[in-house]
Design a protein around this motif. Structure first.
Motif, mmCIF file in Angstrom:
data_model
loop_
_atom_site.group_PDB
_atom_site.id
_atom_site.type_symbol
_atom_site.label_atom_id
_atom_site.label_comp_id
_atom_site.label_asym_id
_atom_site.label_seq_id
_atom_site.Cartn_x
_atom_site.Cartn_y
_atom_site.Cartn_z
ATOM 1 N N TYR A 185 0.826 -1.211 0.000
ATOM 2 C CA TYR A 185 0.000 0.000 0.000
ATOM 3 C C TYR A 185 0.859 1.260 0.000
ATOM 4 O O TYR A 185 0.390 2.339 -0.364
ATOM 5 N N GLY A 186 2.138 1.139 0.408
ATOM 6 C CA GLY A 186 3.030 2.293 0.420
ATOM 7 C C GLY A 186 3.492 2.711 -0.961
ATOM 8 O O GLY A 186 4.115 3.771 -1.103
ATOM 9 N N LEU A 187 3.186 1.936 -1.992
ATOM 10 C CA LEU A 187 3.559 2.305 -3.362
ATOM 11 C C LEU A 187 2.477 3.188 -3.982
ATOM 12 O O LEU A 187 2.101 3.009 -5.145
ATOM 13 N N SER A 188 1.969 4.124 -3.225
ATOM 14 C CA SER A 188 0.941 5.046 -3.714
ATOM 15 C C SER A 188 0.918 6.262 -2.808
ATOM 16 O O SER A 188 1.305 6.201 -1.638
ATOM 17 N N PRO A 361 -0.984 -12.241 -6.063
ATOM 18 C CA PRO A 361 0.414 -11.770 -6.042
ATOM 19 C C PRO A 361 1.419 -12.814 -6.495
ATOM 20 O O PRO A 361 2.356 -12.496 -7.233
ATOM 21 N N ILE A 362 1.252 -14.055 -6.074
ATOM 22 C CA ILE A 362 2.228 -15.098 -6.426
ATOM 23 C C ILE A 362 2.193 -15.371 -7.922
ATOM 24 O O ILE A 362 3.233 -15.539 -8.571
ATOM 25 N N ARG A 383 3.182 -7.153 -4.344
ATOM 26 C CA ARG A 383 3.186 -6.757 -2.938
ATOM 27 C C ARG A 383 1.783 -6.631 -2.355
ATOM 28 O O ARG A 383 1.643 -6.428 -1.154
ATOM 29 N N GLY A 384 0.794 -6.761 -3.195
ATOM 30 C CA GLY A 384 -0.579 -6.725 -2.699
ATOM 31 C C GLY A 384 -1.287 -5.422 -2.992
ATOM 32 O O GLY A 384 -0.920 -4.372 -2.464
#
Length: 848
Positions: A185-188, A361-362, A383-384
């Motif tokens: 979630y930190g990729l935003s 994700p996998i 990463r979800g």
């Protein structure tokens, strides 16, 4: 992840200065790698109005001699410039090679003295027959974009003479944040904004909040037909359709600037919109050209042999494990990784099908690695991604396309939702204190779980679990699956720096074990003997045994293969310490250091004859039992600790009175005795014959008949193969075996120091040449008894005087009693008893 602060502040009002935000994020567990200010890359650029221009023909191209008003009332200021009075107040003459502007347009003008990005200073200069008093700038020349089809044309009402940097609000700051794999979630901007709002207790405007169903235009029907065959790999798929996209539309400068600062290049309105949504919300989108689709969209696994040309122009052969987006023609995209070239939006695209989906994700990670194809989308899906974001992100993209490209949203939304129900996590209120080591009040635990986004219920009210909370993690946190994950969030948000730093108190009497003390004693003893310790890697190449010329049946040939070696030329575990020592010596010799005495103590790895295959891995919620640990250890190779030494060049330096002495096999044997003496055991020395040592200059070292090592000169063939100089010596001992014997022996008793004089006697014995010196020495000691203080071999002679097949061994016996001075008769009797015992056991006779 590059976070533009002006974008972040749109989601969280009232944020403090950027430095404070960075510190708060660091305290919350994020790694802020950098902070930079932007917008100050240029100065002296003002808004100008094109008053007039004329075409100047040149040999290469036609340029424009432009009259640009840069102030409402100003004269020419440069002494070398042409008079501006005839052209009107505040008008400058500027040569420009671009043609994408007309009279009356407002443009960015860099006046003499201005500085552009890169430190490029603008001056007035004569060119094409005119004095150009500045430069009309493009967006790329101002650092506002990567590409440029001409100069930057500003809004018609831009004030003449205004500073362009201030007018466009270009001053900004960018945070560079390294996001760990468990925090997708930190990729935003949305994810970081939530963290910043929590850190400063500020209200958070969630741009990913579910939209009101009533706000979706048109009846509740499909926007485009979609079939999801693999609902486990794609548990949500949303499709929206827009038509009438204006191909001439350009992305506003503000959005271009925002994308550029976030590390992305502006391409076209549809692509820029999908990238903006990805950066803002964290939801990857894909745009298909509707005219290029054939039939319904199908989400399925690839069929063996299918191919796809991706957007990077590479034809890829698909694997049956790949999840693909397909239509009636076959695969048109790698799901969650990259789209296909056959349905790519282009400058002629007018109708678009927008995809907003959630992929496993996998599955995405394996596809990206299988094809060596990493993308911004795959980076986030691995990463979800929040599965609840898909309809919100699609709606936002539709709104932006309507705003920026005059697109018309088609009625309806396709939303195939196969998401499983969220799994609640049971958290005892005592668990945070148990794991963190400091108390957390119940209200703090509840508040921090709500800050994370969890739905929290009291266990006593719902499950009859007093003192327990039932927390349902939010959709954007797939990593929260167990109580320890929730405790980590509580600790993180409360601050890791609030956890007290305490060292465990050790019970009295605990210290180094006997084996550890012996390990250190060996290292100190060898260092005192002039050896330098080295530490080498335990990884060796497959042909390490061949370099040492080991026999086919030698157990040191059975090297253990590493499952994931760090290098293919070092894919095995060492079975002896010699390869590492040899490599270290060769490296030093190559640098001019030829006189070496090196040693190393470390583990070697020996293959077990039988490895059990029925061992079960114990759970991680408790300490394994002794039996479980023993069972796990039985699957590992044997790992005895060895000590080895290597000598090359001079052992003793020369001087004016004595010549230098080269190291030889005896020095290697002496090193072995130094090790044995350090642990308190005595080695028995016999002639040996094993590679990689010279068969005639090798000592086999044993204790009570158990061979524990070898020492001597390395074989000439080995020395030649590995690049060592002649006469190099080496020894290697099984240190664990020495320590085992030493630990089982009774405590050593300090010898009694006699104050009486010694009695020295010499004997020369003739023995068959095949009789080991060690046997003769042992026989003399046994015959001499308690009065023998020391026994020294000081001469070995072979020749005609002693006969063929015989040799003479001369020993010095020092005798001493603790309570009296020995008489000559007593000393002679001890000598005679020792000789008699040697004759009995070895066939020795006194030399005449």
């Amino acid at each position: 992840m590059l976070i533009v602060m002006s974008w972040l502040r749109e989601y969280v009002a009232g944020l403090p200065p950027t430095r404070a935000v960075a510190d708060a994020l660091i305290r919350a567990g994020f790694e802020v790698e950098g902070l930079r200010s932007v917008g100050g890359e240029f100065s002296g650029v003002v808004v100008g109005e094109i008053v007039d221009f004329e075409i100047v023909e040149t040999k290469k191209k036609a340029v424009r001699w432009c009259q640009v008003r840069v102030a409402e009332s100003a004269g020419a200021e440069d002494a070398g410039a042409e008079s501006a009075g005839s052209r009107g107040e505040g008008v400058r003459g500027v040569i420009c090679g671009a043609h994408n502007f007309a009279v009356g347009d407002r443009v960015a003008v860099a006046l003499p003295g201005a500085v552009l990005p890169g430190g490029f200073e603008i001056t007035a200069r004569r060119t094409y027959g005119h004095v150009s008093e500045g430069m009309i700038c493009s967006a790329r020349e101002l650092g506002l974009g990567e590409e440029s089809d001409g100069i930057l044309v500003l809004a018609p009402r831009a004030p003449i003479g205004a500073d362009v940097a201030e007018l466009l609000d270009l001053a900004d700051e960018v945070l560079d944040i390294a996001v760990t794999p468990d925090r997708g979630y930190g990729l935003s901007v949305r994810g970081i904004a939530r963290e910043a709002a929590t850190a400063f207790a500020l209200p958070f405007t969630d741009p990913g909040a579910p939209a009101d169903p009533a706000a979706v235009p048109g009846p509740a029907r499909e926007a485009y037909p979609v079939v999801v065959e693999d609902t486990a790999a794609c548990d949500r798929y949303v499709a929206r359709v827009v038509t009438g996209v204006d191909s001439r539309a350009t992305t506003p400068l503000g959005w271009q600037r925002r994308l550029s600062l976030s590390g992305m290049r502006s391409i076209s309105v549809p692509v820029d919109v999908t990238n903006a949504v990805l950066l803002g919300l964290g939801q990857p989108l894909h745009a298909f050209d509707r005219a290029k689709l054939a039939g319904a969209i199908i989400v399925r696994r690839a069929v063996a042999g299918e191919t796809l040309r991706t957007l990077d122009g590479v034809d890829r052969t698909l694997d049956p494990e790949d999840l693909v987006i397909a239509d009636d023609t076959g695969p048109i995209a790698l799901a969650g990784v990259m789209g296909g070239a056959s349905t790519e939006v282009s400058a002629t695209t007018t109708d678009i099908v927008l995809e907003a989906a959630h992929f496993d994700p996998i599955t995405v990670a394996r596809t990206a690695r299988r094809h060596r194809l990493s993308s911004e989308a795959s980076r986030r899906f691995e990463r979800g991604v929040d599965p609840a974001l898909a309809p919100v992100a699609a709606a936002l993209a539709v709104d932006l396309l309507a705003e920026l490209a005059a697109a018309r949203p088609e009625p309806g939304v396709t939303d195939l939702d196969h998401r499983p129900a969220p799994a609640p996590v049971t958290l005892p209120l005592t668990e945070p204190e148990r794991l963190a080591g400091r108390p957390y009040p119940a209200e703090v635990v509840r508040r921090r779980l709500v800050d994370v986004g969890c739905a929290v219920a009291d266990g006593s009210a719902t499950e009859d679990l007093p003192g327990v909370l039932i927390a349902t993690p939010p959709s954007w946190r797939p990593d929260l699956t167990r109580p320890a994950d929730l405790v980590e969030e509580i600790m993180r948000l409360e601050g890791y720096d609030t956890i007290p730093v305490t060292l465990p108190s050790l019970p009295a009497g605990r210290g180094l074990t006997a084996a550890q003390r012996m390990h250190r004693a060996v290292g100190r003893a060898l260092a005192h003997a002039g050896f330098a310790e080295v530490l080498t890697l335990p990884f060796v190449p497959e042909d390490a045994a061949d370099a040492l010329s080991l026999a086919a049946a030698d157990p040191r040939r059975a090297a253990v293969r590493i499952a994931n070696p760090i290098a293919e030329d070092a894919g095995y575990l060492r079975t002896t310490l010699l390869p590492g020592l040899i490599a270290a010596a060769v490296r030093n010799i190559g640098r001019g250091q030829r006189d070496l005495a090196l040693f190393e103590s470390g583990l070697v790895f020996r293959e077990r004859e039988r490895i059990p295959t029925d061992v079960v891995t114990p759970p991680v919620d408790r300490r394994p039992s002794a039996a479980e640990i023993a069972a796990l250890d039985s699957t590992l190779p044997g790992q005895p600790r060895h000590v080895a030494a290597l000598l090359t060049g001079r052992r003793e330096p020369g001087g004016w009175s004595t010549p230098a002495r080269d190291a030889d096999w005896a020095d290697a044997v002496d090193a072995a005795h130094v090790v044995a003496e350090a642990v308190g055991v005595t080695l028995t020395v016999r002639a040996g014959n094993v590679m990689p040592w010279h068969p005639g200059r090798l000592a086999e070292l044993s204790i009570d008949g158990r061979v524990v090592g070898h020492a001597g000169e390395l074989h000439p063939r080995v020395l030649s193969d590995v690049g060592l100089p002649p006469r190099a010596g080496a020894m290697e001992l099984d240190l664990d075996a020495l320590i085992e014997v030493a630990s089982a022996a009774p405590p050593m008793i300090a010898p009694t120091i006699s104050t009486y004089p010694p009695a020295d006697r010499d004997v020369a014995l003739v023995v068959p040449i095949e009789v080991p010196v060690a046997d003769v020495t042992a026989a003399l000691r046994a015959g001499a008894g308690d009065l023998l203080e020391s026994l020294t071999l000081f001469d070995v002679f072979e020749g005609a005087q002693v006969g063929v097949g015989q040799r003479s061994l001369a020993f010095g016996l020092r005798l001493r009693a603790g309570d009296r001075t020995l008489t000559a008769a007593e000393a002679n009797a001890v000598r005679d008893a020792a000789v008699a015992r040697a004759a009995e056991l070895t066939g020795a006779s006194l030399r005449a």
